[in-house]
Scaffold this active site. Structure first.
Site, mmCIF file in Angstrom:
data_model
loop_
_atom_site.group_PDB
_atom_site.id
_atom_site.type_symbol
_atom_site.label_atom_id
_atom_site.label_comp_id
_atom_site.label_asym_id
_atom_site.label_seq_id
_atom_site.Cartn_x
_atom_site.Cartn_y
_atom_site.Cartn_z
ATOM 1 N N GLY A 105 0.776 -1.232 0.000
ATOM 2 C CA GLY A 105 0.000 0.000 0.000
ATOM 3 C C GLY A 105 0.806 1.279 0.000
ATOM 4 C CG HIS A 197 -17.314 22.514 7.768
ATOM 5 N ND1 HIS A 197 -18.556 22.220 7.257
ATOM 6 C CD2 HIS A 197 -17.431 22.410 9.116
ATOM 7 C CE1 HIS A 197 -19.392 21.940 8.243
ATOM 8 N NE2 HIS A 197 -18.737 22.062 9.385
ATOM 9 C CG ASP A 236 -25.974 23.839 10.000
ATOM 10 O OD1 ASP A 236 -25.627 24.945 9.526
ATOM 11 O OD2 ASP A 236 -25.398 22.780 9.717
ATOM 12 C CE LYS A 259 -27.146 20.488 11.733
ATOM 13 N NZ LYS A 259 -26.452 19.804 10.635
ATOM 14 C CG ASP A 285 -24.796 21.989 4.399
ATOM 15 O OD1 ASP A 285 -23.900 22.737 4.834
ATOM 16 O OD2 ASP A 285 -25.313 21.084 5.078
ATOM 17 C CG ASP A 289 -20.493 12.530 5.347
ATOM 18 O OD1 ASP A 289 -20.379 11.570 4.570
ATOM 19 O OD2 ASP A 289 -19.830 12.630 6.390
ATOM 20 C CB THR A 290 -24.624 10.160 6.161
ATOM 21 O OG1 THR A 290 -25.086 11.159 7.078
ATOM 22 C CG2 THR A 290 -23.247 9.672 6.597
ATOM 23 C CB ALA A 291 -27.988 12.325 2.371
ATOM 24 N N GLY A 292 -28.269 12.547 5.955
ATOM 25 C CA GLY A 292 -29.264 12.485 7.028
ATOM 26 C C GLY A 292 -29.863 13.849 7.313
#
Length: 379
Positions: A105, A197, A236, A259, A285, A289-292
């Site tokens: 690797g 971010h 948010d 939130k 946004d 990421d996980t779209a939650g």
């Protein structure tokens, strides 16, 4: 045998102005022929016309053609298609490299071109797999430094570890600062980022950082879409400033979704602040990421009476169950940029629209190389 004859000219008394000119020329230390060629080159450079904003840059570019030949762009394995688009936009070839991995690797990297004294731009987002691409970037920087590159600018469209920018809990690392130190120590002289971010991450670097925003590309798309009664929504409180800037450009009102994060990658939407009833909502946004958060925000807006919901983000991380969640949601469309290459499953999803920022990055790279203002890209 032929004889050579040397003719010696008698000195002629110089006028005060000629003597002054002669003195200045001697100070330059350059032969007269070289000075004459340089002056002819300056005279031949295009003169800017009145009211032509692009003329100064064009004149400077024409006058620095020799320097432009000492300008190269390289990339790692993270997002080669984006780098190829940037090179096509700028009209320069992509630098040749050899990037391989040993069976265990380890990364092996070799430059196949001379970069001594050159202005080098290295494009590599630190997306999934984050650690692998970050290590590649550090090794490539080190190779460029040891090859005596004149200046190394790291172009990081997506900055991994950006969300770990503070101590929000006891005994945790500020990984964003650590990555900044690693890039600087490896040998980067300058950094070019897209939609960090948190803007204060620029302060983690001890080198100049140019922070670009993908909003010009996204604003253009939604202006052409011409949604009626649009409201820009921040998912948010932390993204209010970003959403307010976008809403100002779109001349649209702003709403906020409150939130509460209950665990890592798990959020609970509480309520909507602002009037969204009967309106087309656009969630803005920097990362999906996980779209939650995204899916729960969509549900909260629709329950509050929104007519339809769109979303846009700069960085489509789309990890874990993100694709399944977006596909099953009531979201009309998710618009993202190509800072990160989409996974195969995401490419097949009709709800996801990808916009290219190659032109934006290309113009920024050109401005940095030509030493002109990058901020003009946002005017």
């Amino acid at each position: 045998m032929s004889q050579s004859t040397t003719v010696t000219e008698q000195p002629v008394a110089a006028t005060p102005s000629e003597a002054s000119t002669h003195l200045e020329e001697n100070k330059s230390g350059q032969p007269a022929a070289v000075r004459k060629e340089q002056q002819q080159g300056k005279d031949a450079a295009p003169k800017p016309e009145a009211g032509d904003k692009a003329a100064p840059a064009a004149a400077k570019r024409a006058g620095r053609s020799r320097e432009d030949r000492r300008f190269k762009i390289f990339c790692g394995s993270a997002n080669r298609p984006l780098t190829e688009e940037i090179c096509k936009f700028l009209g320069v070839p992509l630098g040749e490299t050899k990037l391989q991995r040993f069976s265990d690797g380890e990364v092996y990297f070799q430059l196949l071109e001379n970069v001594r004294g050159m202005d080098v731009f290295l494009v590599q987002p630190t997306c999934y797999p984050v650690d692998q691409h970050l290590m590649e970037l550090l090794i490539m920087i080190d190779a460029l430094k040891r090859a005596s590159a004149g200046r190394i600018t790291v172009v990081v469209p997506y900055y991994g570890y950006a969300r770990q920018d503070r101590k929000d809990r006891p005994r945790v690392a500020i990984s964003s600062k650590l990555v900044a130190d690693l890039l600087t120590t490896a040998g980067a002289n300058r950094a070019l980022m897209v939609d960090l971010h948190a803007a204060q991450i620029q302060g983690f670097f001890n080198i100049p950082v140019d922070h670009l925003f993908a909003s010009p590309v996204l604003v253009s798309y939604f202006r052409e879409l011409a949604l009626t009664d649009m409201t820009v929504v921040s998912p948010d409180a932390g993204g209010v400033e970003r959403a307010r800037f976008f809403a100002k450009k779109m001349e649209a009102p702003l709403a906020i979704v409150d939130k509460r994060r209950t665990d890592m990658n798990v959020t609970e939407v509480m309520h909507v602040i602002g009037d969204v009833e009967g309106r087309s909502c656009l969630i803005l946004d920097d990362i999906v990421d996980t779209a939650g958060t995204l899916v729960k925000t969509v549900d909260a807006l629709l329950e509050a009476g929104a007519k339809e919901v769109y979303a846009c983000a700069s960085h489509p991380v789309l990890s874990g169950p993100a694709i399944e969640r977006i596909a099953a949601s009531r979201l009309k469309q998710l618009v993202v940029t190509n800072t990160i290459p989409l996974r195969e499953e995401a490419q097949k999803l009709a709800k996801i629209k990808v916009l290219s920022i190659a032109g934006l990055l290309g113009r920024a790279i050109e401005s940095i190389h030509m030493e002109t203002s990058v901020s003009t890209l946002f005017n």
